[in-house]
Design a protein around this motif. Structure first.
Motif, short mmCIF file in Angstrom:
data_model
loop_
_atom_site.label_atom_id
_atom_site.label_comp_id
_atom_site.label_asym_id
_atom_site.label_seq_id
_atom_site.Cartn_x
_atom_site.Cartn_y
_atom_site.Cartn_z
N VAL A 198 0.88 -1.16 0.00
CA VAL A 198 0.00 0.00 0.00
C VAL A 198 0.91 1.21 0.00
O VAL A 198 2.13 1.10 0.21
N THR A 199 0.35 2.38 -0.23
CA THR A 199 1.12 3.62 -0.14
C THR A 199 0.37 4.58 0.78
O THR A 199 -0.82 4.84 0.57
N THR A 231 -3.62 -5.70 -4.00
CA THR A 231 -3.50 -5.89 -2.55
C THR A 231 -4.83 -6.34 -1.96
O THR A 231 -4.87 -7.23 -1.09
N VAL A 232 -5.92 -5.73 -2.39
CA VAL A 232 -7.24 -6.17 -1.92
C VAL A 232 -7.46 -7.64 -2.28
O VAL A 232 -7.92 -8.44 -1.45
N THR A 264 -16.35 -2.72 4.08
CA THR A 264 -15.69 -3.61 3.13
C THR A 264 -14.44 -2.91 2.61
O THR A 264 -14.47 -1.72 2.30
N LEU A 265 -13.34 -3.65 2.53
CA LEU A 265 -12.09 -3.07 2.03
C LEU A 265 -12.19 -2.80 0.54
O LEU A 265 -12.54 -3.69 -0.24
N HIS A 266 -11.88 -1.57 0.15
CA HIS A 266 -11.96 -1.17 -1.25
C HIS A 266 -10.61 -0.68 -1.74
O HIS A 266 -9.86 -0.02 -1.00
N ALA A 267 -10.29 -0.97 -2.99
CA ALA A 267 -9.10 -0.42 -3.63
C ALA A 267 -9.36 1.04 -4.00
O ALA A 267 -10.50 1.48 -4.12
#
Length: 341
Positions: A198-199, A231-232, A264-267
């Motif tokens: 991630v950045t 990454t997601v 929910t994890l989102h890009a």
């Protein structure tokens, strides 16, 4: 809770002024789920991880964000670029006897003069005559933390940067990542432990003191982050296999938790001023690799939320008694998340 609840006395001799002789040469304090403590070396990290675990690392690159110049009047000015906001614009903290006003100029050299555009709270918006990153690389100084007392050297330029740094924009290093070298990354891969990136461009606000009494009254500086779709996908695959998500550093953790605030994890990219304190319910991260943090700091509050206030107090007391090295160039901890009650 109050900020004073996160205070502790640290002998100056335990503040690491230099990195260890080699990357990965640090100690590692393992804080288990129950709060049990174990003294280890960082080179033992692969034995604390399981095949199928995923390490998420912050690939931001530290820029030479500290500049020195003068006003039209001749008065000296010190700048710390907080954020590059455009190819030719940046926000900066300014230290001067009298802050330069909008419409004035700051001279960095005979050929480089900045225009002061506006004040934005405690920051100043500046216009550069050439691309900001180009000027910083030419004239800037590495922004070592205020508790490191020496002037940056060529060795600092190499060691105050992770081996996987890629995206320029941070004004402080994601210091948990400083322990990793290529050999360690290779050993993790051989053990079946994957990595993802991630950045999050770490801002100077990470060193700003908390000036309130109640932690609920503190407001964080905003920072820019990006979560790649790859990454997601890797996180979802890890979850499906029963693996753990291990954040390398509080910046990686903050980026992931910020991106999952909707449930929910989102890009994607965004801004975060997420302030994680005891009582926070973590949605993404299962374990955390981190350095030791400043007294009364927001990062100490974050790790207390993650591992438990009592566990962190005990860990820090143990680390001081055992003379661990503290802060950016210091030793590390491996924290397992405290179970939700």
């Amino acid at each position: 809770m109050q900020v004073a609840d996160f205070d502790f006395d640290l002998p100056d001799a335990l503040i690491a002024q230099l990195p260890p002789a080699v990357r990965g040469g640090s100690r590692l304090l393992h804080v288990g789920v129950s709060g049990a403590l174990a003294d280890r070396r960082f080179c033992e990290l692969p034995t604390l991880l399981h095949p199928g675990d995923l390490l998420v690392m912050n690939d931001t690159r530290v820029i030479k964000a500290r500049l020195f110049g003068s006003k039209d009047s001749g008065g000296k000015v010190e700048l710390l670029v907080e954020r590059v906001t455009g190819e030719f614009e940046a926000q900066a903290f300014i230290r001067a006897s009298h802050a330069p006003k909008p419409g004035s100029r700051i001279h960095l050299s005979e050929k480089i003069t900045l225009d002061v555009l506006a004040r934005q709270d405690d920051l100043t918006l500046l216009c550069f005559p050439r691309p900001v990153l180009e000027v910083l690389e030419q004239l800037g100084q590495l922004p070592l933390p205020p508790y490191i007392e020496h002037t940056p050297t060529a060795d600092d330029e190499a060691r105050y940067q992770t081996v996987y740094a890629n995206e320029p924009g941070a004004v402080a290093a994601p210091t948990a990542g400083l322990h990793f070298d290529d050999a360690m990354l290779g050993a993790l891969h051989e053990r079946g432990i994957r990595t993802a990136r991630v950045t999050l461009h770490v801002g100077a606000g990470t060193f700003q003191p908390v000036r309130v009494v109640r932690i609920a009254d503190h407001r964080m500086h905003s920072e820019r982050y990006t979560i790649p779709q790859a990454t997601v996908d890797a996180i979802l695959e890890t979850r499906a296999r029963g693996g753990r998500l291990v954040a390398v550093g509080t910046t990686s953790l903050r980026a992931l938790e910020a991106a999952a605030q909707a449930g929910t994890l989102h890009a994607g990219s965004g801004e975060t001023d997420i302030f994680i304190t005891p009582g926070y319910r973590f949605q993404v991260v299962d374990a955390l690799i981190t350095n030791f943090h400043l007294p009364r700091s927001t990062l100490l509050m974050l790790v207390s939320a993650f591992a438990g206030v009592d566990a962190i107090r005990a860990a820090y007391a143990h680390a001081i008694a055992e003379r661990y090295r503290f802060f950016s160039y210091g030793d590390a901890m491996f924290l397992e998340k405290r179970p939700t009650e």
